[in-house]
Design a protein around this motif. Structure first.
Motif: not given
Length: 247
Positions: A79, A83, A86-87
């Motif tokens: 990742f 990422d 965003e998570r």
């Protein structure tokens, strides 16, 4: 440039196997994890000391750990830093539907309900799933007890942990080997955490404060000329006097 782009670019250069830093470029998740934990504690320490200048530095050090792990993950194809961001952004919006969605009410109960629903997707169906192994032992004990209590597995009153502490003290006295004593001391500490939970006291924070208090008092009395040559009674008298001055 004050966003994470600059820090990410710095880490990319440091991790370059040919032109990067000889230390940073050879680290891995396991070798960096202890530093991540240490930086989190240094953030907590700066907060406890109410040192905002230090807090700004320590938060930067902690942010570096996130970028470091993300860079290593991207190198291995798992990742990216984007990422990660965003998570957590998705998670915060998902867990606050009363702010970012259509839910009419919120609060901690809704947060817990959403987390419980998320755990349903975890292949580990235990109520204890997700309690991190790397947590400090007192904090992890507290979380394990809280999770277990949700199922009804808990003392009905505070008398339970009180009696358990007395029981564990007796078992320590009866222990015959080092291994048995270690096990019983562990059980005693677990019981003390249970008592703290019933009293709505954070066991980890309580011990941190006790550590700071002991350190402050001991540093004061050890400055007394001839301290190390004094009898225990004389040292204890200094301790009591110092305690009286600070209380």
């Amino acid at each position: 440039m004050t966003d994470l782009t600059r820090l990410d670019a710095i880490m990319r250069r440091l991790r370059d196997p040919k032109t990067g830093c000889e230390w940073d470029s050879v680290q891995n998740f396991a070798t960096i994890a202890p530093y991540t934990i240490e930086e989190a504690y240094e953030v907590a320490d700066a907060i406890a000391r109410e040192d905002m200048d230090a807090l700004a530095d320590e938060l930067g050090d902690l942010q570096l750990q996130v970028v470091f792990h993300a860079r290593m993950a991207e190198e291995e194809g798992h990742f990216t830093l984007d990422d990660v961001i965003e998570r957590i952004s998705d998670k915060m919006e998902r867990r606050h539907p009363h702010i970012f969605g259509d839910a009419e009410d919120g609060g901690h109960h809704l947060w817990e309900e959403i987390k419980a629903a998320e755990r349903e997707k975890d292949p580990d169906k235990s109520e204890l799933a997700g309690v991190a192994l790397a947590l400090p032992a007192l904090e992890r004990a507290q979380k394990l007890q809280k999770r277990a209590a949700r199922t009804g597995f808990d003392w009905p009153t505070i008398d339970g942990p009180r009696d358990k502490i007395a029981e564990e003290l007796d078992e320590i006295d009866r222990a015959e080997t080092d291994a048995e004593r270690e096990e019983e001391v562990g059980d005693l500490l677990f019981a003390v955490v249970n008592l703290a939970r019933f009293l709505k006291v954070d066991a980890e924070e309580a011990l941190r404060k006790a550590n700071r208090k002991f350190e402050s008092r001991f540093r004061a009395i050890e400055k007394t000329p001839g301290f190390t040559d004094m009898s225990l009674d004389e040292q204890e008298a200094l301790w009591v006097a110092e305690k009286g001055q600070r209380d």
